[in-house]
Design an enzyme around this catalytic site. Structure first.
Site, PDB file in Angstrom:
ATOM      1  N   ASP A 162      -9.523 -12.542  -0.734  1.00 11.36           N
ATOM      2  CA  ASP A 162      -8.096 -12.054  -0.250  1.00 11.36           C
ATOM      3  C   ASP A 162      -7.312 -13.138   0.058  1.00 11.36           C
ATOM      4  OD1 ASP A 162      -6.554  -9.720   0.735  1.00 11.36           O
ATOM      5  OD2 ASP A 162      -6.701 -10.924   2.592  1.00 11.36           O
ATOM      6  N   GLU A 165      -7.708 -13.367  -5.342  1.00 13.04           N
ATOM      7  CA  GLU A 165      -6.435 -12.699  -5.249  1.00 13.04           C
ATOM      8  C   GLU A 165      -5.357 -13.983  -5.535  1.00 13.04           C
ATOM      9  OE1 GLU A 165      -3.504  -9.845  -2.820  1.00 13.04           O
ATOM     10  OE2 GLU A 165      -4.658 -11.195  -1.595  1.00 13.04           O
TER      11      GLU A 165
HETATM   12  C1  GLC Z   1      -4.064  -8.982   0.726  1.00 14.33           C
HETATM   13  C2  GLC Z   1      -4.515  -7.718   0.389  1.00 14.33           C
HETATM   14  C3  GLC Z   1      -3.423  -6.862   1.304  1.00 14.33           C
HETATM   15  C4  GLC Z   1      -3.489  -7.284   2.593  1.00 14.33           C
HETATM   16  C5  GLC Z   1      -3.186  -8.803   2.820  1.00 14.33           C
HETATM   17  C6  GLC Z   1      -3.614  -9.195   4.032  1.00 14.33           C
HETATM   18  O1  GLC Z   1      -2.848  -9.212  -0.069  1.00 14.33           O
HETATM   19  O2  GLC Z   1      -4.608  -7.304  -0.958  1.00 14.33           O
HETATM   20  O3  GLC Z   1      -3.857  -5.540   0.958  1.00 14.33           O
HETATM   21  O4  GLC Z   1      -2.543  -6.437   3.390  1.00 14.33           O
HETATM   22  O5  GLC Z   1      -3.923  -9.358   1.948  1.00 14.33           O
HETATM   23  O6  GLC Z   1      -5.044  -9.358   4.343  1.00 14.33           O
END
Ligand code: GLC
Length: 600
Positions: free
Chosen positions: A246, A319
Site C-alpha cells: 500500500d 500500489e
Molecule cells: C492506499 C489505499 C487507500 C488508503 C491509503 C492509505 O492508497 O489504497 O485505500 O486510504 O493507501 O492507506
C-alpha cells in the site's frame, strides 16, 4: 474519480474442469483447469500471465448477518472465483483496526480484526483457496500504522520512549516553550489539510501522509525494517501467495523538510483542490529513492520462502501511481537486486477517457519500456469511481466495459480487476452528507463524496440485500438499486452478459498460446477510432484484436501491417450479435464492438 483526480493534483504524476463456454455464438476451447494452470507455470511463472481479483472484504460476502463482509463469506464464494478464472485474490486489509480508513489504519499486523473473523478462519480460507488453485495475497501497509497501534502509543508517550523514533516527529517552526509555533512546512495530507499534527503531551508535530489517525513510520530507523521483516515472515509462514504494498511510494520524505511546490494552472495561477487547500506537487513526500532498498530487502526476505506447495514463486505487487513509464520501470529493480514482480501500471488503466491514441501509446510503453518485466494492468480499485463513471457514457456502459476488459485481458501481462467489475457494478455514491462513511467524503463534500460509491456490497442476486447479507440485516453501505438487474445470478444465466465476456476472456488468456505469451504489436496505428493489436509467439498463428472506441460502427483493415499473410481467420471471441469477418481486410465492428480472432 476522486482518487485519480487527487493523485494528479498532489503528485502532478499522471499529466480450469470447465465446460465449453459460448459467447456471441462462439465457443472458446475447453481446457481442464489444472492442466491450464500447470501450462502457464511452464517456462513462465504463474504471475506473468495471471488473473488477480481484488476483494474489499467488508463488501464482498457477509456470513454472520452483521451487515459486514467477512473471511468465511469469501471462503463461501471461492467456487465462483475459480469459475471466473481467478489465480489470486488480493484482500484489502483485514487486520485489527479502528477502521478510520476501513482497515488501512492497522493496530496489530499479526492478527485478524474480529469483524472479519479469526486467524483460524484465515487459515481455512487459504487452504480452501489452495484446493481451487487460488492464492491469497495480503495488503501490507508499511507507510503508516493506526494511531492506536501499541508502537505509536509508546512513541507518543514521551520523547525518550524507545519507540519515539519509529515515527516522524518534528518541532514546529518558531516553536518556543510556550508556543507550538507553525507547522514544520507546507506538506499536505493526501486526505486534505496539513500533514502535521500537534501532539500536546510531548510538544512536537508528527507527520501523516494520510489521515491524522495514520502516523507515518520513520523508515530511517532500522528497527522499523526489522519489524516489517518479521511481519512479512509471519504471513508467509501462514501460506499467503504474496503481498500488495500500500502507498509504497510514500515511505520517505525529504530529510531537509523543503516545502512542496505550488501547482499552477494553464494561466500560471495556483488553484485549490476538493478539500479547499492550495494544490501542491508532492515531490518531496512521494517517490523518493529510499523505497528501492526497502523493497530489495522485502524481496530478498520473501525469496527465501518456497511457494507453499504452489508452482512458481510468491509475488510482490505495488500500489505505484507514478508520473511515467520510466519511473514504473525502476520499481522492478534489477536482476541482482529485484524489487516488485508486479508494480501496478496505472499509466494505462487511469487514462479515464476512451482515447485510442492515448491507449495505443501507453500500451506500447508497457510492451517496450519495461524490459523483460511483466506489466500489471489495472483499471479499477477501491479508491476510484468504478468504470461506468470513468469510462461510460450512460448509454453503452456494458459495451464500453467489454472494451475495457478486452484491453485488460488481451494485452501481454497480468490482469488485476476489482470485485463487481465483472458484472458491471455501478458507482453509487451517497446522496446525503450524513450517510458518508469514508472520512475524505466528509472533508471533501460535496466536491469529493469520498470512496463509498465504489465500495457498495457485491451484487450476487436480485434479493433484498443482493445476497451480500441476510435480507433483514443492514449492510454497512446500502445495496445499490441497480442490483435488481446487475447481479451474478442474472448474468450467469445470460450468455451475452458482461460476466460471460469476462469468463471467456480469462479462459482465452490461459488457453490460447499467443494470448498467453505472445509479444504485442499495435496495428493500423493511424486509426483514431479503433484500437487494434496482434499477439504472436513463435508459431505460424497470431491473434488479432480490434476494439471500437466509438458509438458508431467501424470497419478496419488489419491485413496491412501484419507480420504474416493470413490464409485463415478463426473467431475466438466477438461482441454479441456481430458477424464473423471473411478476412483480415474487413473486420466490421458494431458500436463499441470487439473482435478477437486467430489468423493462420
Ligand atoms: C492506499 C489505499 C487507500 C488508503 C491509503 C492509505 O492508497 O489504497 O485505500 O486510504 O493507501 O492507506
Amino acid at each position: 474519480m476522486h482518487w485519480t483526480k487527487h493523485i494528479a493534483t498532489c503528485a502532478a504524476a499522471l499529466l480450469i474442469g470447465v465446460a465449453p463456454f459460448a459467447v456471441g455464438g462462439q465457443t472458446t476451447p475447453t481446457t481442464h483447469m489444472s492442466k491450464m494452470k500447470a501450462a502457464s507455470a511452464n517456462g513462465k511463472d504463474w504471475w506473468q500471465n495471471a488473473v488477480i481479483y481484488e476483494i474489499y472484504p467488508r463488501s464482498f460476502q457477509d456470513s454472520n448477518g452483521d451487515g459486514i463482509g467477512d473471511l468465511n463469506g469469501i471462503t463461501k464464494r471461492l467456487d465462483y472465483l475459480r469459475d471466473l478464472g481467478v489465480d489470486a485474490v488480493w484482500l484489502s486489509p483485514i487486520y485489527p483496526s479502528p477502521q478510520v480508513d476501513f482497515g488501512y489504519d492497522i493496530s496489530d499486523y499479526q492478527n485478524i480484526d474480529p469483524q472479519y473473523g479469526t486467524l483460524a478462519d484465515f487459515d481455512k480460507l487459504v487452504s480452501e483457496a489452495k484446493k481451487r488453485h487460488i492464492r491469497v495475497v495480503m495488503d501490507m501497509v508499511m507507510n503508516h500504522s493506526s494511531d492506536k497501534h501499541k508502537w505509536f502509543l509508546e512513541s507518543r508517550s514521551s520523547r525518550t520512549n524507545p519507540y519515539r523514533d519509529w515515527y516522524v516527529w518534528q518541532d514546529g517552526k518558531g516553536q518556543t516553550e510556550t508556543s507550538k509555533g507553525e507547522v514544520p512546512n507546507n506538506w499536505q495530507s493526501d486526505f486534505g489539510h496539513s500533514a502535521w499534527e500537534w501532539d500536546e503531551k510531548t510538544r512536537q508535530y508528527y507527520y501523516h501522509k494520510f489521515y491524522i489517525q495514520q502516523p507515518d513510520f520513520n523508515w530511517d530507523n532500522p528497527k522499523v525494517h526489522d519489524a516489517f521483516k518479521d511481519i512479512i515472515k509471519f504471513w508467509l509462514n501462514r501460506g499467503v501467495g504474496g503481498f500488495r504494498f500500500d502507498a509504497i511510494t510514500t515511505l520517505y520524505e525529504d530529510p531537509n523538510l523543503i516545502d512542496d511546490d505550488v501547482m499552477k494552472d494553464k494561466d500560471g495561477k495556483s488553484f485549490t483542490n476538493a478539500y479547499g487547500d492550495i494544490a501542491l506537487n508532492d515531490t518531496r513526500t512521494n517517490n523518493l529513492p529510499g523505497v528501492h532498498p526497502v523493497m530489495q530487502e522485502v524481496r530478498a526476505t520473501m525469496d527465501t520462502f518456497g511457494a507453499n506447495g504452489f508452482p512458481g514463486t510468491r509475488v510482490l505487487i505495488g500500489e505505484t501511481y507514478l508520473p511515467n513509464v520510466a519511473e514504473l520501470a525502476k520499481q522492478y529493480g534489477t536482476s541482482d537486486k529485484p524489487e516488485f514482480q508486479l508494480p501496478m501500471d496505472t499509466q494505462v488503466g487511469f487514462i479515464n477517457k476512451l482515447d485510442v491514441a492515448a491507449f495505443r501509446a501507453k500500451l506500447t510503453d508497457a510492451e517496450t519500456q519495461l524490459g523483460s518485466n511483466t506489466p500489471l494492468f489495472v483499471f479499477d480499485n477501491h479508491d476510484n469511481a468504478r468504470l461506468d463513471a470513468r469510462y461510460g457514457d450512460g448509454t453503452h456502459d456494458t459495451d464500453i466495459q467489454r472494451v475495457i476488459a478486452t484491453m485488460l485481458f488481451a494485452s501481454r501481462g497480468t490482469s488485476l480487476f476489482y470485485y463487481g467489475d465483472e458484472i458491471g457494478m455501478k458507482t453509487t455514491p451517497p446522496t446525503r452528507k450524513e450517510d458518508v462513511k469514508d472520512p475524505v467524503g466528509l472533508t471533501g463534500w460535496p466536491k469529493d463524496k469520498g470512496r463509498d460509491g465504489e465500495r457498495t456490497p457485491m451484487q450476487w442476486e436480485a434479493t433484498a440485500n443482493a445476497g451480500f447479507t441476510t435480507d433483514t440485516a443492514k449492510p454497512w453501505l446500502p445495496v445499490p438499486p441497480s442490483a435488481s438487474t446487475i447481479n451474478v445470478q442474472a448474468e450467469k444465466a445470460d450468455p451475452n452478459s458482461l460476466l460471460a465476456w469476462y469468463r471467456s476472456l480469462t479462459k482465452l488468456k490461459k488457453s490460447n498460446a499467443d494470448l498467453a505469451r505472445g509479444d504485442e504489436k499495435m496495428l493500423d496505428t493511424d486509426n483514431s477510432k479503433v484500437l487494434s493489436w496482434e499477439r504472436h509467439t513463435s508459431g505460424t498463428s497470431r491473434v488479432v484484436v480490434a476494439v471500437n472506441f466509438t458509438a458508431e460502427a467501424q470497419t478496419v483493415n488489419l491485413a496491412g501491417g501484419a507480420k504474416m499473410p493470413a490464409v485463415h481467420l478463426q473467431t475466438l471471441l466477438k461482441t454479441p450479435g456481430a458477424a464473423d469477418p471473411a478476412s483480415l481486410g474487413a473486420i466490421r465492428l458494431g458500436p463499441y464492438g470487439v473482435y478477437i480472432g486467430e489468423a493462420k
